[in-house]
Design an enzyme around this catalytic site. Structure first.
Site, PDB file in Angstrom:
ATOM      1  N   ILE A 136      -9.847  74.798  78.865  1.00 33.63           N
ATOM      2  CA  ILE A 136      -9.037  74.591  77.661  1.00 33.63           C
ATOM      3  C   ILE A 136      -7.871  75.575  77.649  1.00 33.63           C
ATOM      4  CG2 ILE A 136     -10.405  76.170  76.207  1.00 33.63           C
ATOM      5  CD1 ILE A 136     -10.101  73.999  73.952  1.00 33.63           C
ATOM      6  N   CYS A 137      -6.792  75.184  76.982  1.00 34.07           N
ATOM      7  CA  CYS A 137      -5.618  76.055  76.822  1.00 34.07           C
ATOM      8  C   CYS A 137      -5.115  75.903  75.387  1.00 34.07           C
ATOM      9  CB  CYS A 137      -4.547  75.724  77.854  1.00 34.07           C
ATOM     10  SG  CYS A 137      -3.854  74.069  77.689  1.00 34.07           S
ATOM     11  N   ARG A 138      -3.826  76.055  75.189  1.00 34.99           N
ATOM     12  CA  ARG A 138      -3.265  75.920  73.842  1.00 34.99           C
ATOM     13  C   ARG A 138      -3.046  74.460  73.461  1.00 34.99           C
ATOM     14  NH1 ARG A 138       1.666  75.137  71.837  1.00 34.99           N
ATOM     15  NH2 ARG A 138       2.649  75.465  73.855  1.00 34.99           N
ATOM     16  N   MET A 142      -6.396  74.602  71.944  1.00 34.53           N
ATOM     17  CA  MET A 142      -6.787  75.462  70.834  1.00 34.53           C
ATOM     18  C   MET A 142      -5.891  75.295  69.615  1.00 34.53           C
ATOM     19  SD  MET A 142      -9.578  76.954  71.550  1.00 34.53           S
ATOM     20  CE  MET A 142      -9.645  78.117  70.174  1.00 34.53           C
TER      21      MET A 142
END
Length: 122
Positions: free
Chosen positions: A86-88, A114
């Site tokens: 996962i990232c932004r 996120m």
């Protein structure tokens, strides 16, 4: 004329095939599936930079920035684990998933990031 048209069509089809993406060798899931995967034993791998990770992340997530993965720094990762990447927003996680899959890690990519997470953070 027909041969020329046939040759042009063949070249066009070949060009399209060359431009198409290879089929991903990992699963991409929606953000609402993360907790289910965690319950199945997956480890959340947050590939944002450390300052972004410090601003809030999924409890128990590991941080391994994409920039480190691009330098082939896989320290603290285990091929025995399964990772939720996962990232932004979903862009860096896809790149990280490509890198990790090529390196032999078992990953699922999260299509969102996120910035859309509504669950607990620490």
């Amino acid at each position: 004329m027909k041969k020329w048209l046939f040759a042009m069509m063949a070249l066009f089809i070949l060009a399209l095939a060359a431009c198409s993406n290879e089929e991903e060798s990992y699963e991409t899931i929606a953000l609402n599936e993360v907790e289910e995967k965690m319950n199945e034993g997956y480890v959340v791998l947050d590939v944002r930079e450390p300052n972004e990770f410090a601003e809030g992340h999924i409890p128990s997530a590991q941080n391994k920035p994409l920039s480190a993965l691009q330098q082939e720094d896989f320290s603290e990762l285990s091929k025995e684990e399964k990772y939720i990447v996962i990232c932004r927003s979903g862009n860096r996680s896809q790149t990280a998933s490509d890198i990790l899959t090529t390196a032999g890690y078992d990953v699922v990519n999260v299509s969102e990031g996120m910035s859309s997470w509504t669950g607990d953070i620490e």
